[in-house]
Design a protein around this motif. Structure first.
Motif, PDB file in Angstrom:
ATOM      1  N   PHE A 151      91.468  15.458  17.483  1.00 20.04           N
ATOM      2  CA  PHE A 151      91.504  16.630  16.605  1.00 20.04           C
ATOM      3  C   PHE A 151      90.092  17.126  16.316  1.00 20.04           C
ATOM      4  CE2 PHE A 151      95.667  14.996  14.509  1.00 20.04           C
ATOM      5  CZ  PHE A 151      96.381  15.402  15.617  1.00 20.04           C
ATOM      6  N   LEU A 152      89.181  16.199  16.023  1.00 26.04           N
ATOM      7  CA  LEU A 152      87.800  16.593  15.737  1.00 26.04           C
ATOM      8  C   LEU A 152      87.148  17.250  16.951  1.00 26.04           C
ATOM      9  CD1 LEU A 152      86.378  13.594  13.659  1.00 26.04           C
ATOM     10  CD2 LEU A 152      86.817  15.929  12.862  1.00 26.04           C
ATOM     11  N   ALA A 153      87.392  16.693  18.127  1.00 29.86           N
ATOM     12  CA  ALA A 153      86.800  17.240  19.350  1.00 29.86           C
ATOM     13  C   ALA A 153      87.308  18.658  19.622  1.00 29.86           C
ATOM     14  CB  ALA A 153      87.120  16.322  20.534  1.00 29.86           C
ATOM     15  N   LEU A 154      88.599  18.874  19.441  1.00 33.83           N
ATOM     16  CA  LEU A 154      89.163  20.208  19.666  1.00 33.83           C
ATOM     17  C   LEU A 154      88.671  21.199  18.611  1.00 33.83           C
ATOM     18  CD1 LEU A 154      92.829  19.276  20.644  1.00 33.83           C
ATOM     19  CD2 LEU A 154      91.046  20.186  22.140  1.00 33.83           C
ATOM     20  N   GLY A 155      88.519  20.717  17.373  1.00 35.04           N
ATOM     21  CA  GLY A 155      87.985  21.575  16.319  1.00 35.04           C
ATOM     22  C   GLY A 155      86.557  21.981  16.605  1.00 35.04           C
ATOM     23  N   ALA A 156      85.755  21.031  17.104  1.00 35.22           N
ATOM     24  CA  ALA A 156      84.367  21.336  17.453  1.00 35.22           C
ATOM     25  C   ALA A 156      84.301  22.310  18.625  1.00 35.22           C
ATOM     26  CB  ALA A 156      83.627  20.045  17.804  1.00 35.22           C
ATOM     27  N   ALA A 157      85.173  22.135  19.606  1.00 33.64           N
ATOM     28  CA  ALA A 157      85.200  23.035  20.762  1.00 33.64           C
ATOM     29  C   ALA A 157      85.577  24.444  20.340  1.00 33.64           C
ATOM     30  CB  ALA A 157      86.182  22.511  21.805  1.00 33.64           C
ATOM     31  N   ASP A 158      86.465  24.544  19.358  1.00 31.77           N
ATOM     32  CA  ASP A 158      86.870  25.856  18.841  1.00 31.77           C
ATOM     33  C   ASP A 158      85.680  26.606  18.260  1.00 31.77           C
ATOM     34  OD1 ASP A 158      88.265  28.004  17.874  1.00 31.77           O
ATOM     35  OD2 ASP A 158      89.247  26.931  16.258  1.00 31.77           O
ATOM     36  N   VAL A 159      84.786  25.872  17.588  1.00 38.85           N
ATOM     37  CA  VAL A 159      83.612  26.486  16.970  1.00 38.85           C
ATOM     38  C   VAL A 159      82.524  26.782  18.001  1.00 38.85           C
ATOM     39  CG1 VAL A 159      81.733  26.114  15.320  1.00 38.85           C
ATOM     40  CG2 VAL A 159      84.065  25.394  14.745  1.00 38.85           C
ATOM     41  N   LEU A 160      82.331  25.865  18.931  1.00 34.46           N
ATOM     42  CA  LEU A 160      81.225  25.984  19.886  1.00 34.46           C
ATOM     43  C   LEU A 160      81.516  26.941  21.041  1.00 34.46           C
ATOM     44  CD1 LEU A 160      80.169  22.221  20.053  1.00 34.46           C
ATOM     45  CD2 LEU A 160      79.076  24.081  18.788  1.00 34.46           C
ATOM     46  N   ALA A 161      82.788  27.219  21.291  1.00 37.01           N
ATOM     47  CA  ALA A 161      83.138  28.122  22.395  1.00 37.01           C
ATOM     48  C   ALA A 161      84.004  29.256  21.869  1.00 37.01           C
ATOM     49  CB  ALA A 161      83.869  27.347  23.492  1.00 37.01           C
ATOM     50  N   PRO A 162      83.395  30.212  21.153  1.00 37.02           N
ATOM     51  CA  PRO A 162      84.173  31.289  20.522  1.00 37.02           C
ATOM     52  C   PRO A 162      84.968  32.135  21.504  1.00 37.02           C
ATOM     53  CG  PRO A 162      81.809  31.764  20.465  1.00 37.02           C
ATOM     54  CD  PRO A 162      81.950  30.342  20.879  1.00 37.02           C
ATOM     55  N   SER A 163      84.500  32.234  22.745  1.00 31.95           N
ATOM     56  CA  SER A 163      85.236  33.035  23.725  1.00 31.95           C
ATOM     57  C   SER A 163      86.551  32.369  24.135  1.00 31.95           C
ATOM     58  CB  SER A 163      84.372  33.272  24.968  1.00 31.95           C
ATOM     59  OG  SER A 163      84.056  32.044  25.600  1.00 31.95           O
ATOM     60  N   LEU A 164      86.676  31.086  23.838  1.00 30.01           N
ATOM     61  CA  LEU A 164      87.894  30.348  24.153  1.00 30.01           C
ATOM     62  C   LEU A 164      88.515  29.751  22.884  1.00 30.01           C
ATOM     63  CD1 LEU A 164      86.799  28.426  27.385  1.00 30.01           C
ATOM     64  CD2 LEU A 164      88.311  30.428  27.245  1.00 30.01           C
ATOM     65  N   SER A 165      88.203  30.342  21.753  1.00 31.99           N
ATOM     66  CA  SER A 165      88.685  29.790  20.483  1.00 31.99           C
ATOM     67  C   SER A 165      90.209  29.809  20.391  1.00 31.99           C
ATOM     68  CB  SER A 165      88.075  30.548  19.303  1.00 31.99           C
ATOM     69  OG  SER A 165      88.452  31.918  19.336  1.00 31.99           O
ATOM     70  N   GLY A 166      90.826  30.829  20.978  1.00 25.16           N
ATOM     71  CA  GLY A 166      92.283  30.892  20.957  1.00 25.16           C
ATOM     72  C   GLY A 166      92.907  29.727  21.710  1.00 25.16           C
ATOM     73  N   LEU A 167      92.310  29.386  22.841  1.00 21.57           N
ATOM     74  CA  LEU A 167      92.793  28.269  23.641  1.00 21.57           C
ATOM     75  C   LEU A 167      92.670  26.954  22.879  1.00 21.57           C
ATOM     76  CD1 LEU A 167      93.710  26.870  26.254  1.00 21.57           C
ATOM     77  CD2 LEU A 167      91.307  26.909  27.005  1.00 21.57           C
ATOM     78  N   PHE A 168      91.462  26.691  22.345  1.00 21.45           N
ATOM     79  CA  PHE A 168      91.249  25.412  21.674  1.00 21.45           C
ATOM     80  C   PHE A 168      92.052  25.303  20.380  1.00 21.45           C
ATOM     81  CE2 PHE A 168      87.243  25.467  24.235  1.00 21.45           C
ATOM     82  CZ  PHE A 168      87.531  24.327  24.961  1.00 21.45           C
ATOM     83  N   GLU A 169      92.252  26.439  19.696  1.00 14.77           N
ATOM     84  CA  GLU A 169      93.075  26.397  18.492  1.00 14.77           C
ATOM     85  C   GLU A 169      94.517  26.044  18.851  1.00 14.77           C
ATOM     86  OE1 GLU A 169      93.758  29.233  14.661  1.00 14.77           O
ATOM     87  OE2 GLU A 169      94.520  29.955  16.576  1.00 14.77           O
ATOM     88  N   ARG A 170      95.008  26.595  19.944  1.00 17.50           N
ATOM     89  CA  ARG A 170      96.373  26.300  20.377  1.00 17.50           C
ATOM     90  C   ARG A 170      96.502  24.849  20.837  1.00 17.50           C
ATOM     91  NH1 ARG A 170      95.850  31.615  20.558  1.00 17.50           N
ATOM     92  NH2 ARG A 170      97.737  32.904  20.343  1.00 17.50           N
ATOM     93  N   LEU A 171      95.500  24.355  21.522  1.00 15.73           N
ATOM     94  CA  LEU A 171      95.518  22.949  21.920  1.00 15.73           C
ATOM     95  C   LEU A 171      95.522  22.045  20.692  1.00 15.73           C
ATOM     96  CD1 LEU A 171      93.009  22.941  24.928  1.00 15.73           C
ATOM     97  CD2 LEU A 171      95.505  22.737  25.016  1.00 15.73           C
ATOM     98  N   LEU A 172      94.745  22.419  19.677  1.00 16.47           N
ATOM     99  CA  LEU A 172      94.699  21.636  18.448  1.00 16.47           C
ATOM    100  C   LEU A 172      96.040  21.680  17.726  1.00 16.47           C
ATOM    101  CD1 LEU A 172      93.228  20.009  16.300  1.00 16.47           C
ATOM    102  CD2 LEU A 172      92.298  22.152  15.398  1.00 16.47           C
ATOM    103  N   ALA A 173      96.621  22.870  17.624  1.00 12.35           N
ATOM    104  CA  ALA A 173      97.912  23.004  16.953  1.00 12.35           C
ATOM    105  C   ALA A 173      98.994  22.217  17.685  1.00 12.35           C
ATOM    106  CB  ALA A 173      98.303  24.477  16.856  1.00 12.35           C
ATOM    107  N   ALA A 174      98.966  22.281  19.016  1.00  8.39           N
ATOM    108  CA  ALA A 174      99.948  21.552  19.807  1.00  8.39           C
ATOM    109  C   ALA A 174      99.740  20.038  19.686  1.00  8.39           C
ATOM    110  CB  ALA A 174      99.871  21.982  21.269  1.00  8.39           C
ATOM    111  N   ALA A 175      98.473  19.609  19.662  1.00  2.00           N
ATOM    112  CA  ALA A 175      98.179  18.180  19.539  1.00  2.00           C
ATOM    113  C   ALA A 175      98.625  17.647  18.183  1.00  2.00           C
ATOM    114  CB  ALA A 175      96.683  17.932  19.745  1.00  2.00           C
ATOM    115  N   ALA A 176      98.392  18.430  17.124  1.00  2.00           N
ATOM    116  CA  ALA A 176      98.817  18.014  15.790  1.00  2.00           C
ATOM    117  C   ALA A 176     100.339  17.906  15.726  1.00  2.00           C
ATOM    118  CB  ALA A 176      98.315  19.007  14.745  1.00  2.00           C
TER     119      ALA A 176
END
Length: 248
Positions: free
Chosen positions: A191-216
């Protein structure tokens, strides 16, 4: 996650009614996670050609300017409520023999982005979508809904991670759940890794947010399945004794 047959005895003490309630709410919790993920997968289909799943957030699909936001507002709110009740009526009773860590972990899970965060969805509507002409990040979170969404997403994620670590600590003390402790910690790190990726890669924030939501959702669903597996013999012949179960 299959780990083979366990020789650890799983406690099924208590009246049949108690375990029937635990199983019933575990089923509700499992169903809620499936519906939660399916809802935002489906809702992406009516966001218009300018909306990009890889770049734009789930929250934008029920923004003030979003088309047909009522669907997600209702579904996600109900899923958040179901997750909270599942935690209080199923997770905590099933792991309570793990002591104070089970209590703290359960409380944190109810307060996390997957519990309280989803329950407050109607109050977390951002002002506009990045897919809308003239919308900027600043403008999007300029209203009270955007501020609350931004706060609940950040703090709620950290609370979710902490919940996983506390529940993992409780699992170490509950027969039949010890093998889940390290996977639970690993899930928190994910969860922390996906959250960090969401912040560090804004052009792919939608992807990482969805991965985080799905993982949770997957983590909570797995917990529900584990509870169902370990309580399936409760209340039947020999209830009040210990039975062997298979670890997931």
């Amino acid at each position: 996650m299959a780990t083979g047959q366990s020789d650890v005895l799983s406690p099924v003490h208590g009246p049949p009614e108690r375990w029937a309630s635990i199983r019933r709410w575990a089923q509700v919790g499992l169903t809620a996670q499936v519906i939660f993920v399916a809802s935002w997968l489906v809702a992406a289909s009516w966001q218009g050609p300018r909306y990009r799943v890889l770049a734009h957030s789930i929250s934008e699909m029920y923004a003030v300017t979003a088309p047909h936001p009522l669907f997600l507002l209702i579904v996600i709110t109900l899923c958040g409520a179901a997750t909270i009740v599942f935690t209080l009526r199923s997770v905590w009773p099933a792991l309570r023999s793990g002591g104070w860590a089970a209590t703290v972990g359960s409380i944190l899970l109810t307060l996390s982005v997957a519990g309280l965060g989803d329950l407050l969805t109607p109050f977390e509507r951002v002002a506009c979508r990045m897919a809308d002409p003239g919308c900027t990040t600043t403008r999007m979170i300029s209203n009270s809904g955007g501020t609350l969404d931004n706060t609940m997403t950040s703090i709620g994620l950290l609370v979710l991670v902490l919940a996983g670590f506390f529940l993992a600590h409780a699992m170490r003390r509950v027969p039949g759940w010890q093998s889940w402790a390290w996977p639970a910690r690993g899930t928190g790190i994910l969860f922390l890794a996906l959250g960090a990726a969401d912040v560090l890669a804004p052009s792919l924030s939608g992807l990482f947010e969805r991965l985080l939501a799905a993982a949770a959702a997957a983590g909570i669903a797995a917990l529900a399945v584990g509870i169902l597996r370990r309580s399936r013999h409760a209340g039947g012949p020999g209830a009040g004794h210990q039975v062997k179960t298979a670890d997931l």
